[in-house]
Design a protein around this motif. Structure first.
Motif, PDB file in Angstrom:
ATOM      1  N   VAL A   5       0.814  -1.170  -0.036  1.00  0.00           N
ATOM      2  CA  VAL A   5       0.122   0.023  -0.096  1.00  0.00           C
ATOM      3  C   VAL A   5       1.017   1.166  -0.117  1.00  0.00           C
ATOM      4  N   ALA A   6       0.655   1.990  -1.112  1.00  0.00           N
ATOM      5  CA  ALA A   6       1.638   3.351  -1.179  1.00  0.00           C
ATOM      6  C   ALA A   6       0.460   4.479  -0.920  1.00  0.00           C
ATOM      7  N   VAL A   7       0.780   5.543  -0.353  1.00  0.00           N
ATOM      8  CA  VAL A   7      -0.031   6.451   0.165  1.00  0.00           C
ATOM      9  C   VAL A   7       0.460   7.744  -0.728  1.00  0.00           C
ATOM     10  N   TRP A   8      -0.252   8.211  -1.525  1.00  0.00           N
ATOM     11  CA  TRP A   8       0.120   9.718  -2.434  1.00  0.00           C
ATOM     12  C   TRP A   8      -0.826  10.713  -1.889  1.00  0.00           C
ATOM     13  N   GLU A   9       0.038  11.930  -1.826  1.00  0.00           N
ATOM     14  CA  GLU A   9      -0.608  13.279  -1.243  1.00  0.00           C
ATOM     15  C   GLU A   9      -0.004  14.499  -2.006  1.00  0.00           C
ATOM     16  N   HIS A  34      -4.526   1.592  -8.823  1.00  0.00           N
ATOM     17  CA  HIS A  34      -4.391   3.028  -8.374  1.00  0.00           C
ATOM     18  C   HIS A  34      -5.959   3.674  -7.980  1.00  0.00           C
ATOM     19  N   LEU A  35      -5.886   4.292  -6.637  1.00  0.00           N
ATOM     20  CA  LEU A  35      -7.060   4.808  -6.530  1.00  0.00           C
ATOM     21  C   LEU A  35      -6.995   6.382  -6.098  1.00  0.00           C
ATOM     22  N   LEU A  44      -4.191   6.285  -3.242  1.00  0.00           N
ATOM     23  CA  LEU A  44      -3.364   4.853  -2.783  1.00  0.00           C
ATOM     24  C   LEU A  44      -2.933   4.120  -3.970  1.00  0.00           C
ATOM     25  N   SER A  45      -1.964   3.372  -3.883  1.00  0.00           N
ATOM     26  CA  SER A  45      -1.601   2.292  -5.090  1.00  0.00           C
ATOM     27  C   SER A  45      -1.453   1.053  -4.057  1.00  0.00           C
TER      28      SER A  45
END
Length: 91
Positions: A5-9, A34-35, A44-45
């Motif tokens: 789980v990767a968090v993107w901001e 990819h969400l 999120l990835s």
């Protein structure tokens, strides 16, 4: 099974379909997504793998593809965090 789980901001809006395509060809990859939250732009990835070896193979395939297309020639955003989880239950 494990999940990454990767968090993107925020979630990058550039073309990253090549990442999913590179991972999809690796044995032991059960799915990649990819969400994005349309309200905030954060995302999120998610990726699901049979085991850590499959996760490492997928990462290597993505890195090879990135080199082929010159992805590292210009800077790109990185995730705020990336964590591997053991999948306890799934349907």
């Amino acid at each position: 099974m494990i999940a990454r789980v990767a968090v993107w901001e925020p979630m990058p809006t550039d073309d990253r379909d090549w990442v999913l395509e590179a991972a999809a060809g690796v044995p032991g990859v059960h799915g990649t997504y990819h969400l994005v939250d349309p309200a905030t732009g954060n995302g999120l990835s998610l990726a699901f793998f049979e085991d850590e070896a499959a996760a490492q193979a997928a990462r290597a395939a993505i890195e090879r593809r990135a080199e082929e297309i010159g992805w590292y020639d210009v800077p790109h955003p990185s995730p705020a965090s990336a964590t591997l989880y053991e999948v306890m239950r799934h349907a």
